[in-house]
Design a protein around this motif. Structure first.
Motif, PDB file in Angstrom:
ATOM      1  N   TRP A  59       0.873  -1.165   0.000  1.00 23.41           N
ATOM      2  CA  TRP A  59       0.000   0.000   0.000  1.00 23.41           C
ATOM      3  C   TRP A  59       0.915   1.221   0.000  1.00 23.41           C
ATOM      4  O   TRP A  59       2.138   1.092   0.165  1.00 23.41           O
ATOM      5  N   SER A  60       0.382   2.396  -0.195  1.00 23.96           N
ATOM      6  CA  SER A  60       1.232   3.583  -0.238  1.00 23.96           C
ATOM      7  C   SER A  60       0.671   4.673   0.660  1.00 23.96           C
ATOM      8  O   SER A  60      -0.538   4.763   0.895  1.00 23.96           O
ATOM      9  N   ILE A  61       1.581   5.514   1.165  1.00 27.64           N
ATOM     10  CA  ILE A  61       1.223   6.597   2.069  1.00 27.64           C
ATOM     11  C   ILE A  61       1.891   7.879   1.585  1.00 27.64           C
ATOM     12  O   ILE A  61       3.065   7.866   1.172  1.00 27.64           O
ATOM     13  N   GLY A  62       1.151   8.973   1.580  1.00 24.64           N
ATOM     14  CA  GLY A  62       1.672  10.250   1.110  1.00 24.64           C
ATOM     15  C   GLY A  62       2.729  10.819   2.040  1.00 24.64           C
ATOM     16  O   GLY A  62       2.657  10.646   3.269  1.00 24.64           O
ATOM     17  N   LYS A  63       3.691  11.514   1.472  1.00 23.69           N
ATOM     18  CA  LYS A  63       4.753  12.111   2.279  1.00 23.69           C
ATOM     19  C   LYS A  63       4.230  13.212   3.192  1.00 23.69           C
ATOM     20  O   LYS A  63       4.881  13.560   4.178  1.00 23.69           O
ATOM     21  N   ASN A  64       3.054  13.747   2.873  1.00 24.13           N
ATOM     22  CA  ASN A  64       2.482  14.804   3.715  1.00 24.13           C
ATOM     23  C   ASN A  64       1.479  14.262   4.727  1.00 24.13           C
ATOM     24  O   ASN A  64       0.810  15.031   5.425  1.00 24.13           O
ATOM     25  N   SER A  65       1.370  12.946   4.839  1.00 19.14           N
ATOM     26  CA  SER A  65       0.428  12.351   5.780  1.00 19.14           C
ATOM     27  C   SER A  65       0.889  12.578   7.213  1.00 19.14           C
ATOM     28  O   SER A  65       2.071  12.447   7.530  1.00 19.14           O
ATOM     29  N   THR A  66      -0.052  12.904   8.085  1.00 19.34           N
ATOM     30  CA  THR A  66       0.278  13.069   9.502  1.00 19.34           C
ATOM     31  C   THR A  66       0.649  11.736  10.156  1.00 19.34           C
ATOM     32  O   THR A  66       1.202  11.717  11.247  1.00 19.34           O
ATOM     33  N   ASN A  67       0.349  10.637   9.469  1.00 16.30           N
ATOM     34  CA  ASN A  67       0.662   9.307  10.002  1.00 16.30           C
ATOM     35  C   ASN A  67       1.963   8.741   9.447  1.00 16.30           C
ATOM     36  O   ASN A  67       2.315   7.594   9.742  1.00 16.30           O
ATOM     37  N   LEU A  68       2.673   9.538   8.655  1.00 20.55           N
ATOM     38  CA  LEU A  68       3.854   9.021   7.964  1.00 20.55           C
ATOM     39  C   LEU A  68       4.885   8.454   8.941  1.00 20.55           C
ATOM     40  O   LEU A  68       5.365   7.329   8.762  1.00 20.55           O
ATOM     41  N   ASP A  69       5.261   9.214   9.952  1.00 19.07           N
ATOM     42  CA  ASP A  69       6.303   8.757  10.875  1.00 19.07           C
ATOM     43  C   ASP A  69       5.917   7.441  11.542  1.00 19.07           C
ATOM     44  O   ASP A  69       6.760   6.543  11.706  1.00 19.07           O
ATOM     45  N   SER A  70       4.658   7.320  11.923  1.00 19.50           N
ATOM     46  CA  SER A  70       4.216   6.106  12.609  1.00 19.50           C
ATOM     47  C   SER A  70       4.398   4.877  11.731  1.00 19.50           C
ATOM     48  O   SER A  70       4.900   3.830  12.188  1.00 19.50           O
ATOM     49  N   PHE A  71       4.014   4.972  10.463  1.00 23.01           N
ATOM     50  CA  PHE A  71       4.118   3.808   9.590  1.00 23.01           C
ATOM     51  C   PHE A  71       5.532   3.597   9.063  1.00 23.01           C
ATOM     52  O   PHE A  71       5.911   2.458   8.742  1.00 23.01           O
ATOM     53  N   MET A  72       6.316   4.652   8.977  1.00 19.26           N
ATOM     54  CA  MET A  72       7.701   4.479   8.545  1.00 19.26           C
ATOM     55  C   MET A  72       8.541   3.821   9.639  1.00 19.26           C
ATOM     56  O   MET A  72       9.582   3.222   9.367  1.00 19.26           O
ATOM     57  N   GLN A  73       8.104   3.914  10.883  1.00 17.26           N
ATOM     58  CA  GLN A  73       8.827   3.311  11.998  1.00 17.26           C
ATOM     59  C   GLN A  73       8.232   1.977  12.447  1.00 17.26           C
ATOM     60  O   GLN A  73       8.879   1.229  13.185  1.00 17.26           O
ATOM     61  N   ALA A  74       7.026   1.682  11.997  1.00 17.90           N
ATOM     62  CA  ALA A  74       6.324   0.500  12.493  1.00 17.90           C
ATOM     63  C   ALA A  74       6.921  -0.787  11.940  1.00 17.90           C
ATOM     64  O   ALA A  74       7.180  -0.899  10.735  1.00 17.90           O
ATOM     65  N   GLU A  75       7.114  -1.761  12.819  1.00 13.93           N
ATOM     66  CA  GLU A  75       7.571  -3.078  12.384  1.00 13.93           C
ATOM     67  C   GLU A  75       6.412  -3.922  11.885  1.00 13.93           C
ATOM     68  O   GLU A  75       6.604  -4.837  11.078  1.00 13.93           O
ATOM     69  N   ARG A  76       5.212  -3.626  12.366  1.00 18.63           N
ATOM     70  CA  ARG A  76       4.038  -4.388  11.954  1.00 18.63           C
ATOM     71  C   ARG A  76       2.852  -3.454  11.748  1.00 18.63           C
ATOM     72  O   ARG A  76       2.763  -2.395  12.358  1.00 18.63           O
ATOM     73  N   PHE A  77       1.943  -3.880  10.894  1.00 17.27           N
ATOM     74  CA  PHE A  77       0.712  -3.138  10.638  1.00 17.27           C
ATOM     75  C   PHE A  77      -0.350  -4.134  10.182  1.00 17.27           C
ATOM     76  O   PHE A  77      -0.055  -5.298   9.863  1.00 17.27           O
ATOM     77  N   ALA A  78      -1.588  -3.669  10.140  1.00 16.90           N
ATOM     78  CA  ALA A  78      -2.702  -4.511   9.690  1.00 16.90           C
ATOM     79  C   ALA A  78      -3.497  -3.774   8.618  1.00 16.90           C
ATOM     80  O   ALA A  78      -3.707  -2.560   8.701  1.00 16.90           O
TER      81      ALA A  78
END
Length: 220
Positions: A59-78
């Motif tokens: 999936w993809s996330i925009g560079k201006n997303s307020t959630n970017l840091d969280s997902f760039m650092q996350a080891e796991r996601f759903a």
């Protein structure tokens, strides 16, 4: 302050977005936990499959997303593929500055990642790769666990929500002469779903389905 793009480039970008909207997709909500242990979630329709062996998705996330840091650092996601009756969840997780999980039923998955209840399918992933791509990052996940329950998925097309309806043979001459009333009603039910349900609210559509199902069962 960033310099505004020329009008022609803005128009071109808008037309490109409109053209992409011709491709109908499902709707997903991606969740994780940030480094502080807080639940994070966002709506995305950029989900796609990558590999069966090993099982991988992206999936993809925009560079201006307020959630970017969280997902760039996350080891796991759903990843949650939303069901047809979860349109409100899509809007809730698309908004900024709100407690997105308030009043939302969740379970806990691997590494305590929040899992939404009632989704058509859920994929629990380990972050495998992150790739920079223009104004987005592509996040590739290796699927560690998944589940699905057969619920009809929520669809998205040209900026609006809808429902997926399978193409079915016409009710007319395709019906055998010796068809039972139940078989005929089953065909009518499918045709009704294709032609009528898209114009009804979720509640009205569910009521119609129940009535048609009961009529078919009573005639068998």
């Amino acid at each position: 302050m960033a310099e505004a793009l020329p009008v022609q480039i803005q128009d071109r970008a808008r037309e490109f977005r409109n053209a992409l909207g011709a491709f109908a997709t499902g709707v997903t909500v991606i969740t994780t936990r940030d480094v502080g242990g807080a639940d994070v979630g966002m709506t995305a329709n950029s989900f796609n499959s990558v590999s069966l062996d090993p099982p991988m998705i992206l999936w993809s996330i925009g560079k201006n997303s307020t959630n970017l840091d969280s997902f760039m650092q996350a080891e796991r996601f759903a990843v949650h593929v939303l069901a047809m009756d979860q349109e409100k969840l899509s809007g809730k997780f698309a908004r900024q500055g709100t407690d997105k999980f308030a009043g939302v039923a969740i379970e806990r998955g691997i590494s305590e990642v929040p899992l939404l209840v009632g989704a058509a399918a859920r994929f629990q992933c380990r972050t495998a790769f992150r790739h920079e791509a223009g104004d987005h990052y592509i996040i590739v996940g290796e699927v560690e666990e998944f589940d699905h329950d057969g619920h009809a998925p929520l669809a998205f097309h040209s900026g609006g929500y809808g429902m997926f309806v399978r193409n079915e043979p016409a009710v007319g001459g395709a019906v055998p002469e010796d068809a039972s009333l139940g078989e005929l009603l089953a065909r009518v039910q499918r045709k009704a779903e294709a032609e009528i349900l898209a114009g009804l609210t979720d509640h009205e559509a569910n009521l119609l389905r129940r009535l048609l199902r009961r009529a078919a069962e009573a005639s068998l």
